[in-house]
Design a protein around this motif. Structure first.
Motif, PDB file in Angstrom:
ATOM      1  N   ASN A 161       0.891  -1.311  -0.018  1.00  0.00           N
ATOM      2  CA  ASN A 161       0.116  -0.135  -0.082  1.00  0.00           C
ATOM      3  C   ASN A 161       0.907   1.204  -0.030  1.00  0.00           C
ATOM      4  O   ASN A 161       0.412   2.410  -0.673  1.00  0.00           O
ATOM      5  N   ARG A 162       2.151   1.153   0.730  1.00  0.00           N
ATOM      6  CA  ARG A 162       2.794   2.515   0.835  1.00  0.00           C
ATOM      7  C   ARG A 162       3.486   2.705  -0.693  1.00  0.00           C
ATOM      8  O   ARG A 162       3.702   3.753  -0.952  1.00  0.00           O
ATOM      9  N   ILE A 163       4.044   1.517  -1.060  1.00  0.00           N
ATOM     10  CA  ILE A 163       4.641   1.691  -2.335  1.00  0.00           C
ATOM     11  C   ILE A 163       3.663   2.230  -3.676  1.00  0.00           C
ATOM     12  O   ILE A 163       4.017   3.207  -4.437  1.00  0.00           O
ATOM     13  N   ARG A 164       2.415   1.782  -3.498  1.00  0.00           N
ATOM     14  CA  ARG A 164       1.536   2.170  -4.262  1.00  0.00           C
ATOM     15  C   ARG A 164       1.160   3.754  -4.137  1.00  0.00           C
ATOM     16  O   ARG A 164       1.191   4.488  -5.327  1.00  0.00           O
ATOM     17  N   MET A 166       3.171   5.908  -2.775  1.00  0.00           N
ATOM     18  CA  MET A 166       4.513   6.702  -3.362  1.00  0.00           C
ATOM     19  C   MET A 166       4.406   6.821  -4.929  1.00  0.00           C
ATOM     20  O   MET A 166       4.849   7.644  -5.376  1.00  0.00           O
ATOM     21  N   ASN A 167       4.115   5.721  -5.588  1.00  0.00           N
ATOM     22  CA  ASN A 167       4.050   5.833  -7.232  1.00  0.00           C
ATOM     23  C   ASN A 167       3.225   6.702  -7.587  1.00  0.00           C
ATOM     24  O   ASN A 167       3.559   7.379  -8.416  1.00  0.00           O
ATOM     25  N   GLU A 168       1.989   6.514  -6.963  1.00  0.00           N
ATOM     26  CA  GLU A 168       0.996   7.776  -7.292  1.00  0.00           C
ATOM     27  C   GLU A 168       1.570   9.200  -6.964  1.00  0.00           C
ATOM     28  O   GLU A 168       1.192  10.107  -8.226  1.00  0.00           O
ATOM     29  N   VAL A 169       2.068   9.430  -5.957  1.00  0.00           N
ATOM     30  CA  VAL A 169       2.599  10.504  -5.782  1.00  0.00           C
ATOM     31  C   VAL A 169       3.392  11.105  -6.706  1.00  0.00           C
ATOM     32  O   VAL A 169       3.346  12.271  -7.126  1.00  0.00           O
TER      33      VAL A 169
END
Length: 609
Positions: A161-164, A166-169
């Motif tokens: 969830n955190r990597i997702r 960060m990728n969207e940001v």
């Protein structure tokens, strides 16, 4: 045994060991340690080699699965980037430690039994007291290992969830900076990281408890064994004390140190294996294109005609190919054929509603060689979905589709990787200099490349961030056109450039360079359909009308409305003011003077102050 004999030699009260025997005992101590080192290190190297092979094989398997993954399902599309990154990094690395310690699950019982027997020969029943104390901790270690595996699964989900996030940001960082949303998104990411850290802290406390048990229970076991031995009215000598300490050190090495680690890493690898299995069992698209993903044939090289350029070590070499790229082959009468094709978007929450989300319905469509097919329609009518169906990225529910020959595709959202402009256009193909120059010219990239500092060797940023939107779109189109294909699928490549460049690209590239190829063009610019051999009007996932431009314009009201709306849009652009064009071909849209007062500058002012 050798250590006991050596200690007895140095004991003044025991003179039964001669000097020759002492030297033999000393040689035995050194020799057995050397044998242990000679056997242990090659075995560790072999285990590391096996773990590396397993990790690389898992990464390759995940990559090959991605090539067949059906992205229409919710499970495959939701948070896919973060999930795959976590699988390739964290989960794949779990196999490294598991392979190192999995042999201890077999070695520990055998070695512990031998050590306990030798201890029993030294101090008798007293040895069983200390060993029993150590064995009492094995169920506790297994229980703690099971809890660790559960925490590992929770950590993996929260890391995904955190990597997702960060990728969207990162992908939307420009909009975030413009609207000064850094603090808001920072709090969102901080909250996700805090949830992840809560589970990581629990795992750290759990490992601290396990390590504390390891450090403490061995000392307590030695104390219990010595007290039990003395309580049975036995004499304690220095030789027995050193031997007991050595045996317990060996028992600690196998039973206390490595067995808990083996249990923990094996259970964590099992969790990672289950996550990979869940990913590998996701639905796949139909594999009917004849591509074998298990065997890569390096001998099949694309043959070129004329002069092509090979680049290596900074040098340029011009070599002439022996065979022709444009050799005439027998082509089928129909390259793409769709008969009563129906497809649905599938939902991950409820499989019962998967057929209620319509993607395409009753599509009857064909593409012939040397033809230009134009697909028009309103936004969301299914134009891009039709191209995805031709690419077999969507699994059909009914009907059939047949695709003959090689298909090249230019997506609506251009994708570039961090390399030079030339490498993005060639995309792994050999350099055919004549064809390359033609593609550069017809895609209106010649002036742009001349303006770049290093020409077509200029390295673009990640996702082409150093280029404008129009340049990215034209490079993506040039990559598609450079491929030797029978069918070219172009998903609205003219939308990112101004009218003048769009007309030049249509005339020189689509009608000129690709005149002897089958082209399927999706566009919102309806006036380009005048030159098409076949026109399809999409509406609600269906082909509402199809035929020639004259047939549709004279008898289809919806097509006439699309044409009129396109003409009005062109007239409105001319009435507003003169357009300003960048060097990259993109247009700077002029503003109505009545609309300037309606611009809300508060987000930008807040971002400045």
């Amino acid at each position: 045994m050798c250590l006991e004999g050596l200690i007895r030699y140095f004991t003044p009260s025991d003179s039964r060991v001669s000097s020759t025997e002492a030297y033999l005992y000393a040689a035995g101590v050194v020799g057995f340690m050397a044998i242990n080192a000679a056997m242990m290190h090659p075995m560790l190297l072999w285990l590391l080699h096996i773990s590396m092979k397993i990790r690389v094989a898992c990464c390759s398997l995940i990559y090959r699965k991605l090539l067949r993954l059906d992205l229409t399902t919710g499970k495959a599309s939701e948070g896919l980037v973060g999930h795959v990154i976590n699988l390739l990094t964290t989960d794949a690395q779990r196999f490294d430690m598991a392979c190192m310690f999995v042999t201890d699950l077999i070695r520990t019982p055998i070695e512990s039994t031998c050590i306990i027997y030798l201890m029993y020969r030294q101090i008798g029943v007293a040895s069983l007291v200390g060993v029993a104390f150590l064995l009492l901790f094995i169920p506790l270690q297994a229980y703690l290992g099971k809890i660790s595996s559960k925490l590992r699964r929770k950590t993996a989900l929260r890391t995904d969830n955190r990597i997702r996030l960060m990728n969207e940001v990162i992908q939307s960082i420009e909009a975030i900076k413009i609207y000064a949303w850094e603090e808001a998104f920072g709090r969102i990411i901080q909250k996700a990281r805090k949830k992840e850290m809560n589970v990581i802290k629990k795992m750290s406390w759990l490992r601290a408890v396990m390590i504390s048990c390891v450090k403490l229970n061995t000392k307590v076991a030695i104390f219990l064994s010595i007290i039990s031995f003395l309580s049975l009215e036995n004499g304690l000598t220095a030789a027995k004390v050193f031997v007991i300490f050595t045996y317990y050190e060996m028992l600690k090495y196998t039973l206390v140190d490595f067995l808990p680690l083996a249990i923990t890493f094996t259970l964590e690898a099992y969790v990672s294996l289950k996550r990979m299995q869940e990913f590998l069992l996701l639905p796949e698209i139909e594999n009917s294109d004849g591509v074998n993903l298990q065997v890569i044939d390096d001998k099949k090289l694309m043959q070129t005609k004329g002069v092509f350029e090979k680049i290596g070590n900074g040098h340029q070499t011009y070599i002439k190919s022996e065979t022709s790229m444009d050799q005439i082959v027998t082509r089928p009468e129909v390259l793409v054929s769709m008969n009563d094709y129906t497809a649905y978007w599938r939902s991950s929450e409820d499989e019962a509603v998967e057929r209620k989300v319509l993607a395409l319905k009753d599509i009857n469509f064909s593409v012939k060689p040397d033809s230009l097919t134009t697909i028009v329609g309103t936004v969301g009518s299914g134009k891009s979905t039709l191209l995805q169906a031709i690419l077999k990225e969507i699994s059909p529910a009914n009907g059939e589709i047949k695709v003959s020959g090689v298909v090249a595709y230019a997506s609506q959202e251009p994708w570039l990787f961090e390399a030079s402009v030339r490498q993005n256009i060639l995309f792994g193909q050999e350099m055919d200099l004549r064809r390359y120059k033609q593609v550069i010219k017809c895609c209106q990239l010649k002036k742009d490349i001349e303006m770049l500092q290093h020409g077509d060797k200029t390295v673009v940023g990640e996702r082409g961030t150093s280029l404008s939107g129009g340049q990215r779109a034209r490079i993506s189109l040039a990559r598609c056109v450079y491929q030797q294909a029978d069918v070219y699928l172009l998903d609205d490549p003219l939308a990112a450039v101004d009218a003048k460049v769009a007309q030049a690209m249509f005339d020189e590239c689509i009608r000129g360079f690709l005149r002897d190829r089958a082209v399927v063009l999706v566009t919102h610019l309806v006036h380009f359909a005048k030159h098409a051999d076949h026109v399809c009007v999409m509406k609600g996932g269906r082909i509402a009308f199809q035929g020639s431009y004259q047939e549709l314009k004279g008898g289809v009201n919806e097509f006439e409305k699309l044409v009129e709306s396109g003409e009005k849009a062109d007239e409105k652009k001319k009435e507003v003011s003169t357009t300003f064009e960048n060097s990259d071909g993109t247009v700077l849209e002029p503003l109505h003077k009545d609309s300037i007062a309606n611009i809300n500058l508060l987000p930008y002012i807040d971002g400045i102050f």
